[in-house]
Write an enzyme that holds these catalytic residues in place. Structure first.
Site, PDB file in Angstrom:
ATOM      1  N   TYR A 104      -7.352   5.063  -0.969  1.00 27.22           N
ATOM      2  CA  TYR A 104      -5.961   5.054  -0.491  1.00 27.22           C
ATOM      3  C   TYR A 104      -5.087   5.813  -1.483  1.00 27.22           C
ATOM      4  O   TYR A 104      -5.408   5.915  -2.672  1.00 27.22           O
ATOM      5  CB  TYR A 104      -5.482   3.609  -0.311  1.00 27.22           C
ATOM      6  CG  TYR A 104      -4.015   3.488   0.054  1.00 27.22           C
ATOM      7  CD1 TYR A 104      -3.516   4.088   1.212  1.00 27.22           C
ATOM      8  CD2 TYR A 104      -3.122   2.809  -0.769  1.00 27.22           C
ATOM      9  CE1 TYR A 104      -2.175   4.004   1.538  1.00 27.22           C
ATOM     10  CE2 TYR A 104      -1.774   2.714  -0.450  1.00 27.22           C
ATOM     11  CZ  TYR A 104      -1.305   3.313   0.700  1.00 27.22           C
ATOM     12  OH  TYR A 104       0.030   3.239   1.023  1.00 27.22           O
TER      13      TYR A 104
ATOM     14  N   TYR B  93       0.788  -2.578  -4.768  1.00 27.54           N
ATOM     15  CA  TYR B  93      -0.638  -2.233  -4.695  1.00 27.54           C
ATOM     16  C   TYR B  93      -1.354  -2.533  -6.018  1.00 27.54           C
ATOM     17  O   TYR B  93      -2.539  -2.841  -6.042  1.00 27.54           O
ATOM     18  CB  TYR B  93      -0.796  -0.767  -4.288  1.00 27.54           C
ATOM     19  CG  TYR B  93      -2.131  -0.452  -3.662  1.00 27.54           C
ATOM     20  CD1 TYR B  93      -2.576  -1.152  -2.540  1.00 27.54           C
ATOM     21  CD2 TYR B  93      -2.950   0.548  -4.176  1.00 27.54           C
ATOM     22  CE1 TYR B  93      -3.797  -0.859  -1.953  1.00 27.54           C
ATOM     23  CE2 TYR B  93      -4.172   0.853  -3.599  1.00 27.54           C
ATOM     24  CZ  TYR B  93      -4.588   0.139  -2.486  1.00 27.54           C
ATOM     25  OH  TYR B  93      -5.804   0.431  -1.904  1.00 27.54           O
TER      26      TYR B  93
END
EC number: 1.3.1.9
Length: 261
Positions: A147, A157
């Site tokens: 990602y 994240y």
């Protein structure tokens, strides 16, 4: 009508948790293109979800796999050797981070979570690739999932961004090591998509909205988008492609600023 891009090929699919998993979408399309598949599940709880999916598409092989346990890995590949002798492609679709640390500040990451996240999300690719190499007698293709948070800071994240950065570096080093055996190693960098794993990320809905608004195609990706890219990377169409991070994000990664200041 499918073109049978994977006709006659055998593939190991890891990372299926339920019918929302990216790995499941990839498996469905690989099957449509003629592949014979072998599924893994992480625990008895997930076995109850994965077995019906395997039956749905006629997958006859399914095994438990705990990538933190060397015996579990050895048992899997011994079974594959016994049943198949060799196989052609591997999907590395697992990742892990303590959901309590997928919010707030990265600097608060615990040592235990750092270790577990890197082990399961990154080192497992190395271990599975090492075992797969011995059974890819005619060359093969290894694909993992990453990602954009590996490259740029994405709010919440945190440790997963660091784990994915390590994963992407591993792709390149593995591609270099395994190329002499005609084994290709690539990663798909997918845009945000609703899965069991992404549900653990704090404020994920905002991430989806921001992505759709910013990406040139003005939408979020679908599981089928990722599935198509994976079939390409598994197939002979990509026989000259290795060590690459292949973006499937509606173009989000090319944007420097979403609007003029």
């Amino acid at each position: 009508m499918t073109t049978g891009l994977l006709q006659g090929k055998k593939g190991l699919i890891t990372g299926i948790a339920n019918n929302m998993s990216i790995s499941w979408a990839i498996a469905q399309l690989a099957k449509k293109h003629g592949a014979e598949l072998w599924f893994t599940y992480q625990s008895e709880v997930l076995e109850k979800r994965v077995k019906p999916l395997a039956e749905e598409i006629g997958c006859n092989f399914i095994s438990e796999l705990d990538v933190t346990n060397q015996k579990s890995i050895s048992n899997l590949f011994n079974d594959i050797k016994e049943k198949w002798n060799s196989f052609d492609f591997l999907l590395h679709g697992m990742a892990f981070a303590n959901k309590n640390e997928l919010k707030g500040r990265y600097v608060e990451t615990s040592l235990e979570n750092f270790h577990n996240s890197l082990h399961i999300s990154c080192y497992s690719l190395l271990e599975l690739s090492r075992s797969a190499e011995t059974l890819m007698h005619n060359g093969g293709s290894i694909v993992t999932l990453t990602y954009y948070g590996a490259e740029k800071v994405i709010p919440n994240y945190n440790i997963m961004g660091v784990a994915k950065a390590a994963l992407e570096a591993s792709v390149k080093y593995l591609a270099n090591d395994m190329g002499e055996n005609n084994i290709r190693v690539n990663a798909i960098s997918a845009g945000p998509i609703k899965t069991l794993a992404s549900s653990a990320i704090s404020d994920f809905s905002t991430m989806l909205k921001s992505h759709a608004a910013t990406a040139p195609l003005k939408r979020n990706i679908t599981q089928e988008d990722v599935g198509g890219a994976a079939v390409y990377l598994f197939s002979e169409l990509s026989k000259g492609v290795t060590g690459e991070i292949h973006y499937v994000d509606c173009g989000y990664n090319i944007i420097g600023s979403s609007k003029l200041l």
